[in-house]
Write an enzyme that holds these catalytic residues in place. Sequence first.
Site, PDB file in Angstrom:
ATOM      1  N   CYS A 122      29.548  40.660  29.682  1.00  0.00           N
ATOM      2  CA  CYS A 122      30.423  39.749  30.413  1.00  0.00           C
ATOM      3  C   CYS A 122      29.930  39.712  31.867  1.00  0.00           C
ATOM      4  CB  CYS A 122      31.871  40.228  30.344  1.00  0.00           C
ATOM      5  SG  CYS A 122      32.490  40.316  28.642  1.00  0.00           S
ATOM      6  N   SER A 182      41.008  39.515  26.143  1.00  0.00           N
ATOM      7  CA  SER A 182      40.383  39.038  27.377  1.00  0.00           C
ATOM      8  C   SER A 182      39.895  37.626  27.126  1.00  0.00           C
ATOM      9  CB  SER A 182      39.212  39.946  27.753  1.00  0.00           C
ATOM     10  OG  SER A 182      39.703  41.228  28.079  1.00  0.00           O
ATOM     11  N   LEU A 183      40.611  36.652  27.635  1.00  0.00           N
ATOM     12  CA  LEU A 183      40.310  35.266  27.285  1.00  0.00           C
ATOM     13  C   LEU A 183      39.438  34.593  28.350  1.00  0.00           C
ATOM     14  CD1 LEU A 183      42.607  32.967  25.352  1.00  0.00           C
ATOM     15  CD2 LEU A 183      41.522  32.046  27.363  1.00  0.00           C
ATOM     16  N   HIS A 184      39.945  34.547  29.558  1.00  0.00           N
ATOM     17  CA  HIS A 184      39.177  34.158  30.753  1.00  0.00           C
ATOM     18  C   HIS A 184      38.749  32.701  30.871  1.00  0.00           C
ATOM     19  CE1 HIS A 184      39.425  38.356  31.398  1.00  0.00           C
ATOM     20  NE2 HIS A 184      38.343  38.714  30.750  1.00  0.00           N
ATOM     21  N   ASN A 189      38.501  41.810  40.925  1.00  0.00           N
ATOM     22  CA  ASN A 189      38.081  42.932  41.755  1.00  0.00           C
ATOM     23  C   ASN A 189      36.586  42.723  41.995  1.00  0.00           C
ATOM     24  OD1 ASN A 189      38.541  45.423  43.025  1.00  0.00           O
ATOM     25  ND2 ASN A 189      39.681  46.172  41.253  1.00  0.00           N
ATOM     26  N   CYS A 221      28.584  49.509  28.064  1.00  0.00           N
ATOM     27  CA  CYS A 221      29.092  48.511  27.118  1.00  0.00           C
ATOM     28  C   CYS A 221      27.928  47.646  26.671  1.00  0.00           C
ATOM     29  CB  CYS A 221      30.157  47.641  27.796  1.00  0.00           C
ATOM     30  SG  CYS A 221      30.966  46.467  26.673  1.00  0.00           S
ATOM     31  N   SER A 231      42.517  46.473  24.268  1.00  0.00           N
ATOM     32  CA  SER A 231      42.062  45.213  24.850  1.00  0.00           C
ATOM     33  C   SER A 231      40.680  44.884  24.312  1.00  0.00           C
ATOM     34  CB  SER A 231      42.015  45.372  26.376  1.00  0.00           C
ATOM     35  OG  SER A 231      41.477  44.211  26.975  1.00  0.00           O
ATOM     36  N   GLU A 279      34.647  56.786  32.551  1.00  0.00           N
ATOM     37  CA  GLU A 279      35.669  56.739  33.595  1.00  0.00           C
ATOM     38  C   GLU A 279      37.042  56.437  33.013  1.00  0.00           C
ATOM     39  OE1 GLU A 279      33.914  53.875  36.180  1.00  0.00           O
ATOM     40  OE2 GLU A 279      34.538  52.207  34.932  1.00  0.00           O
ATOM     41  N   GLY A 332      33.686  49.776  28.031  1.00  0.00           N
ATOM     42  CA  GLY A 332      33.368  49.599  26.626  1.00  0.00           C
ATOM     43  C   GLY A 332      34.269  48.623  25.897  1.00  0.00           C
ATOM     44  N   GLU A 333      33.844  48.295  24.690  1.00  0.00           N
ATOM     45  CA  GLU A 333      34.608  47.396  23.823  1.00  0.00           C
ATOM     46  C   GLU A 333      35.230  48.242  22.706  1.00  0.00           C
ATOM     47  OE1 GLU A 333      35.819  44.374  23.644  1.00  0.00           O
ATOM     48  OE2 GLU A 333      36.497  44.863  21.626  1.00  0.00           O
ATOM     49  N   CYS A 376      31.764  41.588  34.914  1.00  0.00           N
ATOM     50  CA  CYS A 376      32.210  42.969  34.724  1.00  0.00           C
ATOM     51  C   CYS A 376      31.126  43.952  35.116  1.00  0.00           C
ATOM     52  CB  CYS A 376      32.602  43.167  33.258  1.00  0.00           C
ATOM     53  SG  CYS A 376      33.069  44.869  32.883  1.00  0.00           S
ATOM     54  N   CYS A 408      44.349  54.134  31.842  1.00  0.00           N
ATOM     55  CA  CYS A 408      43.342  53.183  31.398  1.00  0.00           C
ATOM     56  C   CYS A 408      42.158  54.009  30.907  1.00  0.00           C
ATOM     57  CB  CYS A 408      42.972  52.302  32.593  1.00  0.00           C
ATOM     58  SG  CYS A 408      41.674  51.135  32.239  1.00  0.00           S
ATOM     59  N   CYS A 445      37.007  48.009  36.250  1.00  0.00           N
ATOM     60  CA  CYS A 445      36.193  48.431  35.122  1.00  0.00           C
ATOM     61  C   CYS A 445      34.722  48.634  35.473  1.00  0.00           C
ATOM     62  CB  CYS A 445      36.315  47.331  34.061  1.00  0.00           C
ATOM     63  SG  CYS A 445      35.421  47.639  32.575  1.00  0.00           S
TER      64      CYS A 445
HETATM   65  N1  SAH Z   1      36.012  45.245  26.466  1.00  0.00           N
HETATM   66  C1  SAH Z   1      37.439  45.170  26.549  1.00  0.00           C
HETATM   67  C2  SAH Z   1      38.079  46.260  27.367  1.00  0.00           C
HETATM   68  C3  SAH Z   1      37.458  46.589  28.722  1.00  0.00           C
HETATM   69  S1  SAH Z   1      37.629  45.523  30.093  1.00  0.00           S
HETATM   70  C4  SAH Z   1      37.852  43.816  27.077  1.00  0.00           C
HETATM   71  O1  SAH Z   1      37.008  43.097  27.584  1.00  0.00           O
HETATM   72  O2  SAH Z   1      39.021  43.460  26.964  1.00  0.00           O
HETATM   73  C5  SAH Z   1      39.323  45.471  30.496  1.00  0.00           C
HETATM   74  C6  SAH Z   1      39.691  44.224  31.309  1.00  0.00           C
HETATM   75  O3  SAH Z   1      39.182  44.290  32.656  1.00  0.00           O
HETATM   76  C7  SAH Z   1      39.126  42.960  30.701  1.00  0.00           C
HETATM   77  O4  SAH Z   1      40.118  41.981  30.625  1.00  0.00           O
HETATM   78  C8  SAH Z   1      38.055  42.573  31.697  1.00  0.00           C
HETATM   79  O5  SAH Z   1      37.825  41.219  31.636  1.00  0.00           O
HETATM   80  C9  SAH Z   1      38.659  43.030  33.010  1.00  0.00           C
HETATM   81  N2  SAH Z   1      37.691  43.155  34.101  1.00  0.00           N
HETATM   82  C10 SAH Z   1      36.410  43.529  34.051  1.00  0.00           C
HETATM   83  N3  SAH Z   1      35.835  43.516  35.259  1.00  0.00           N
HETATM   84  C11 SAH Z   1      36.801  43.115  36.122  1.00  0.00           C
HETATM   85  C12 SAH Z   1      36.834  42.903  37.532  1.00  0.00           C
HETATM   86  N4  SAH Z   1      35.770  43.108  38.292  1.00  0.00           N
HETATM   87  N5  SAH Z   1      37.999  42.494  38.100  1.00  0.00           N
HETATM   88  C13 SAH Z   1      39.104  42.295  37.332  1.00  0.00           C
HETATM   89  N6  SAH Z   1      39.121  42.497  36.000  1.00  0.00           N
HETATM   90  C14 SAH Z   1      37.987  42.881  35.391  1.00  0.00           C
END
Ligand code: SAH
Length: 331
Positions: free
Chosen positions: A109, A202-204, A278, A105, A179, A84, A150-151, A112, A98, A319
């Site tokens: 996480c 992506s720290l979180h 989301n 993946c 990212s 996608e 994906g990563e 996600c 994007c 994502c």
């Molecule tokens: N694997 C990489 C790139 C893909 S995800 C990474 O993790 O950075 C891209 C971004 O979307 C990441 O920051 C991820 O944490 C975020 N993301 C994934 N699912 C999400 C959701 N449901 N709502 C908001 N952001 C989300």
Amino acid sequence: MDLQTLDTTLADLGQPAFRAKQVWEWTSRGVASYDAMTNVPAEVRSELTARVPFSTLEVTNEAHSKDGTVKALFKTVKDGRPVEAVLMRYRDGRRSLCLSSQSGCPLTCTFCATGTMKFGRNLTVSEILDQALHFRRIEEVDHVVFMGMGEPMMNLDNVLEACRRLPDVGVTHRRTAISTVGWVPGIERLTESDMPIRLALSLHAADEALRSKIMPVNDRYSLASVLEACDRFYEAKKRMVFIEYVMLKGVNDSYAQAVQLADVLDPKKYKINLIPYNPTGSYDGSGREAIAAFKAALEEHGIGATIRLTRGQDIDAACGQLAAKALASAS
Ligand code: SAH
């Protein structure tokens, strides 16, 4: 199109070396078929039409949001894997893509949607470029973020090779961002790359235990080691690293957690992007007020943050959402 097959087919047809370049020039500028390539002989165009599919991806669904966002779900021509990509249109005229680097993946996480799908495989250089070209055929584009499925750091050879060609499509390296969850060897390689591509992390969660809970990859590369790698990236490139922080209600959105986040990040090197969640099932997103309070707490402790606009929420643009849904309805 598969650029390797293009090369071998042109060689097979006895064509001069510059032919592939001509074909790419037209393709990268958004033409929709070989027929439009008027400096390529007609018989070569018809051979290519028969032998080299114009795209390595087939569109299976395209959703248009009220806010102008377009999300495409593709499947790979080779083996039917879901992929996608999203086009975001901003009022200032920016057109940002994007893109996905993998189908599915391997990381898990917990928030996600892609993480809940089975991992497919790495995408090829052409499969990455064909996502961008799909949208380039709709209109001109100028930014790319690898924030789709994906990563990217686990498929970095192909991602970087695709990045090399993105300027031809209209996207400079400076307007390209990769990212990552914090895949340290990938961050190190990006640091060494000659392309001035941006890094987003992506720290979180600033707390190791919490981060491991919501992002199991943290057990492999601890936040401390990831931030060291990001610091080195900053020192080498002198470009700020974007921090992504998805706001999960009652999980990572407290005042104390904002203070802790501000403590671990040097405001000279990092810029924080707070991402409204989301909803994909497993968590509740923090509300607007909680996000605003978190931002205020960060600022009070010396580091700026922006709140990301939510885009395409009415079309499942988060994502993995579209592909995960298509898979669920197919099985
Ligand atoms: N694997 C990489 C790139 C893909 S995800 C990474 O993790 O950075 C891209 C971004 O979307 C990441 O920051 C991820 O944490 C975020 N993301 C994934 N699912 C999400 C959701 N449901 N709502 C908001 N952001 C989300």
